[in-house]
Structures are given as structure tokens and as C-alpha cells.
Scaffold this motif. Structure first.
Motif, PDB file in Angstrom:
ATOM      1  N   SER A  43       0.838  -1.193   0.000  1.00  0.00           N
ATOM      2  CA  SER A  43       0.000   0.000   0.000  1.00  0.00           C
ATOM      3  C   SER A  43       0.873   1.243   0.000  1.00  0.00           C
ATOM      4  O   SER A  43       2.050   1.201   0.384  1.00  0.00           O
ATOM      5  CB  SER A  43      -0.920   0.025   1.230  1.00  0.00           C
ATOM      6  N   ARG A  44       0.268   2.352  -0.413  1.00  0.00           N
ATOM      7  CA  ARG A  44       0.995   3.614  -0.461  1.00  0.00           C
ATOM      8  C   ARG A  44       1.377   4.117   0.922  1.00  0.00           C
ATOM      9  O   ARG A  44       2.231   4.999   1.051  1.00  0.00           O
ATOM     10  CB  ARG A  44       0.153   4.677  -1.177  1.00  0.00           C
TER      11      ARG A  44
ATOM     12  N   SER B  60       1.280  -2.653 -10.250  1.00  0.00           N
ATOM     13  CA  SER B  60      -0.101  -3.128 -10.404  1.00  0.00           C
ATOM     14  C   SER B  60      -0.843  -3.126  -9.073  1.00  0.00           C
ATOM     15  O   SER B  60      -2.071  -3.007  -9.037  1.00  0.00           O
ATOM     16  CB  SER B  60      -0.111  -4.535 -11.018  1.00  0.00           C
TER      17      SER B  60
ATOM     18  N   LEU C 131      -0.176  -0.830  -6.731  1.00  0.00           N
ATOM     19  CA  LEU C 131      -0.297   0.569  -6.323  1.00  0.00           C
ATOM     20  C   LEU C 131      -1.281   1.359  -7.180  1.00  0.00           C
ATOM     21  O   LEU C 131      -2.011   2.211  -6.681  1.00  0.00           O
ATOM     22  CB  LEU C 131       1.083   1.244  -6.383  1.00  0.00           C
ATOM     23  N   ASP C 132      -1.268   1.094  -8.485  1.00  0.00           N
ATOM     24  CA  ASP C 132      -2.105   1.875  -9.410  1.00  0.00           C
ATOM     25  C   ASP C 132      -2.396   1.026 -10.645  1.00  0.00           C
ATOM     26  O   ASP C 132      -1.777   1.191 -11.697  1.00  0.00           O
ATOM     27  CB  ASP C 132      -1.379   3.165  -9.803  1.00  0.00           C
TER      28      ASP C 132
ATOM     29  N   GLN D  48      -4.631   0.868 -12.882  1.00  0.00           N
ATOM     30  CA  GLN D  48      -5.293   1.405 -14.072  1.00  0.00           C
ATOM     31  C   GLN D  48      -4.339   2.121 -15.032  1.00  0.00           C
ATOM     32  O   GLN D  48      -4.651   2.288 -16.212  1.00  0.00           O
ATOM     33  CB  GLN D  48      -6.398   2.388 -13.643  1.00  0.00           C
ATOM     34  N   ALA D  49      -3.196   2.561 -14.535  1.00  0.00           N
ATOM     35  CA  ALA D  49      -2.306   3.395 -15.354  1.00  0.00           C
ATOM     36  C   ALA D  49      -1.119   2.595 -15.885  1.00  0.00           C
ATOM     37  O   ALA D  49      -0.754   1.551 -15.333  1.00  0.00           O
ATOM     38  CB  ALA D  49      -1.814   4.585 -14.537  1.00  0.00           C
TER      39      ALA D  49
ATOM     40  N   HIS E 167       2.720   2.616 -16.202  1.00  0.00           N
ATOM     41  CA  HIS E 167       3.860   3.277 -15.576  1.00  0.00           C
ATOM     42  C   HIS E 167       5.186   2.730 -16.071  1.00  0.00           C
ATOM     43  O   HIS E 167       6.239   3.260 -15.722  1.00  0.00           O
ATOM     44  CB  HIS E 167       3.799   3.117 -14.057  1.00  0.00           C
TER      45      HIS E 167
ATOM     46  N   TYR F 266       4.790   7.066  -4.968  1.00  0.00           N
ATOM     47  CA  TYR F 266       3.403   6.692  -4.718  1.00  0.00           C
ATOM     48  C   TYR F 266       3.204   6.710  -3.199  1.00  0.00           C
ATOM     49  O   TYR F 266       3.297   5.674  -2.542  1.00  0.00           O
ATOM     50  CB  TYR F 266       3.099   5.311  -5.291  1.00  0.00           C
TER      51      TYR F 266
END
Length: 384
Positions: free
Chosen positions: A173-174, A203, A205-206, A208-209, A211, A322
Motif C-alpha cells: 500500500s501507499r 499493479s 499501487l495503481d 489502471q495506469a 507506468h 506513490y
């Protein structure tokens, strides 16, 4: 604890060293063997010269890169930010030679002019045997070392062996919460420096984007060579035509480990076609070497790197933030000190100070990782 590092290649090990020396409580998690995948397949060249100075770098980046051999030299002398005095140095210098007729000679002369005092033009009696026997001239010498990567990994990991653990990251987690092989850990900062493994962390952490991006890699291997060679064959391309390092093998002689444009240009070919194309290229460059009795192989790999809109390889280290997680990309083994600078700067900017310096080792819930990766040529199939 203060910091958890994920990834046991040179980037993670460099960070483990400098952060531990700075007083932070640090552990490193490596899923497989220490030395990772990309690190152990590196040629071990400490660049600061033509490979990066003649590319697309900005002046500011080029100046930092130009200073890297000096920083590494201080470490190898035992007086730098990390004590690498026990690391094996394969060669004190690298060479540059023309590798494309008259235009190649012109490109080499231009490279030498740009690098000015960083190179020395050799007289014929000082040429490496491989170049002298093939009447390749002129030859320039770069004061940039080539390291035995296994030795480098060993020297960087040994002082902190009780802080290196085997485990798989299952949650991240962030906020700096991380679950490793069922063990929940809380850190001020988590640093992901796992190369291709960074994609998995991103994947979490984020998801949808985008990176990161991938780049296929190939390195050519040929044995048994009777003498070593370290350096770059220069053409009008910004890439060296070939980049060669040499590694002793137990049966005697050397493996020539070959990168550069040659290894990039054969990526799309089948293994057999790639080796045949490489044979022809080497015969064209080194006409007086007997190639028919040599054995050949290829190393296949994938490099993950931070996403760039133009798809190009970043020319300097990148650290993505992040929250309390840093995703670190050194770009090249050589750039590890610059990556360390960035991480220390970010910690300072976030006011992250050592808080758990008295944390005892080992952490009994996790298994210490004492396995090391092996060189590509020690576990491959060879063909003639």
C-alpha cells in the motif's frame, strides 16, 4: 522499521548499503537469487564516456554521468560511499576502435575529440592482442573499469547478509504497509528496485495506469577465446556496433560477452538466425580470428523501465513516488550512485529520518536469502 527494499540486484544492494550507513533500519527482500536477473547479465562496464556522453543526454545529465567513473573508483579504492575494495576488477580500462571502414574511423576520431582528455590514443605496441592481430587501428583507451558483476554483488551483500531475506510481496500500500510471504510489515518507506518485478508492484499501487514499458534484450556469447578484449567498436551510429567484455572460464580461455547494436539488431531473429548473423558480423570485424571452432550462445532477457511517451530508454535514473512507496529504475548498473542520490534527496524532502536504528536482526518470521545468481554463460546451451 524504516525502509524495506524489494529487489536484490545492484540497485537494491546499493540502496541497502548507503541507507544502512546513513543510520536507517533497512531490510531487503529478494524473491529469487541475490544478483537478480538483469544485474548478473550486465557486462559490468563503468561508463562515463562515449556510450552516454555521445548520446541524447542533456549537458547536466552528461556531466553527472562523466563523474561516475571517479565515484566508482573511490568506492573500489575503499574511500567512497561504499567500500568495494574487495571487488574483482576484470579490466582497468576500456578500448574504442573503428568498426566500419573510413566512416568508422572518422566517427572514432570525432568521439575522441568530444571526450578530449578522457581518452588516450595508443601506439601500436600497446594495442590489445585481438585488435593488433586484426590490424584494427587507431585504438583509443578509456580510463573506465570493467567489474566482475558476481564479485560486485558478493561484496555489496556480504556486510548486510542478515538484512537480506527471501520472500514474495503479496500486498503493498501507499502507506508503506507490505506483506511478504504472509508476514505483515510496516515501514516508513518501501523502495521497489526489482527491474521487471516493479511491474507487479505498480499493479498493486495503481492498476489502471501505464507506468512502465518493456524492452527485449539479447547478448551474444562466444567461446573459447584465447585472449580478452574490453571495449567498443565505433561507427557513425550513436550506438557502438559491438560492445565486448571478456570473462575467464574454468576450462581455460575466455567467453566474449557481446552487446551493442549487434545484439539489438538480432532481437527479432530466431536463435539460429541470430547466431548466424552474429557470426558474419564478427567475421567482418575480426577477419583474422579463426571463428569456425568457436561455440556460440545467446542470452535472452526483458528489461522493464519507466514508461516514456516516445518509447526510448531513459537516459538517467528515475524514481516514481506513490505516497510512501518509491519505485526506482536505475536504467544502467553504472547509474546506481545517481539513483542513490535521488533516493536520499527524496527522503530528505519528505523528512524521513532514522527512527528504528536499534531494530534487531534477524527477523525470524522470514528466511535469510543466501543464494546467488549465476552468469548467463554458466548455464546455457552452446552450438558451433
Amino acid at each position: 522499521m524504516d525502509i524495506v527494499i524489494c529487489g536484490g540486484g545492484v540497485a537494491g544492494l546499493w540502496l541497502l548499503n548507503i541507507l544502512s550507513k546513513a543510520g536507517y533500519s533497512v531490510i531487503l527482500i529478494e524473491t529469487r537469487a541475490i544478483g537478480g536477473t538483469q544485474t548478473i547479465a550486465s557486462q559490468g562496464m563503468i561508463h562515463g564516456g562515449q556510450k552516454y556522453m555521445l548520446g541524447r543526454n542533456s549537458l547536466a545529465v552528461s556531466e553527472k554521468v562523466a563523474a561516475l567513473p571517479h565515484r566508482w573508483d573511490r568506492c573500489l579504492s575503499g574511500i567512497g560511499e561504499i567500500d568495494l575494495s574487495e571487488c574483482r576488477v576484470l579490466s582497468q580500462t576500456q578500448f574504442m576502435w573503428p568498426s566500419g571502414g573510413t566512416l568508422g574511423q572518422l566517427a572514432l576520431s570525432t568521439s575522441a575529440l568530444i571526450l578530449k582528455s578522457k581518452v588516450r590514443k595508443l601506439i601500436a605496441r600497446d594495442y590489445p592482442i585481438a585488435l593488433a592481430q586484426n590490424a584494427i587501428q587507431p585504438v583509443y583507451e578509456l580510463p573506465e573499469k570493467v567489474l566482475d558483476v558476481f564479485s560486485l554483488v558478493d561484496v555489496m551483500s556480504t556486510p548486510y547478509k542478515h538484512q537480506i531475506y527471501r520472500g514474495r510481496v503479496e500486498a503493498l500500500s501507499r502507506a508503506g504497509n507490505i506483506t511478504v510471504s504472509g508476514q505483515n510489515l510496516q515501514a516508513q518507506i518501501v523502495i521497489c528496485a526489482a527491474g521487471l518485478g516493479n511491474e507487479e508492484f505498480l499493479s498493486l499501487l495503481d492498476p489502471q495506469a501505464q507506468h512502465s514499458q518493456r524492452r527485449p534484450l539479447r547478448q551474444l556469447m562466444v567461446k573459447t577465446m584465447p585472449y580478452p578484449l574490453f571495449g567498443h567498436g565505433i561507427t557513425t551510429d550513436t550506438r557502438p556496433r559491438i560492445t565486448i567484455t571478456s570473462h575467464p572460464i574454468s576450462s581455460g580461455g575466455y567467453v566474449w560477452y557481446i552487446g551493442g547494436a549487434l545484439s539489438e539488431d538480432i532481437i527479432s531473429l530466431s536463435t539460429n538466425d541470430a547466431i548466424e548473423a552474429a557470426k558474419q558480423e564478427m567475421k567482418d570485424i575480426f577477419k583474422n580470428i579463426q571463428w569456425n571452432d568457436k561455440e556460440w550462445s545467446l542470452w535472452h532477457g526483458i528489461r522493464a523501465e519507466p514508461h516514456c511517451s516516445n518509447g526510448q530508454l531513459p537516459r538517467a535514473p528515475v524514481v516514481q513516488e506513490y505516497g510512501n512507496v518509491f519505485v526506482a529504475w536505475p536504467a544502467k548498473l553504472t547509474f546506481s550512485p545517481l539513483l542513490g542520490d535521488q533516493v536520499l534527496s527524496l527522503l530528505d524532502a519528505k523528512c524521513i529520518r532514522p527512527m528504528y536504528s536499534n531494530l534487531p536482526y534477524p527477523i525470524k518470521a522470514l528466511e535469510e536469502n543466501q543464494s546467488y545468481a549465476s552468469f548467463p554463460w554458466s548455464n546455457t546451451e552452446w552450438s558451433k
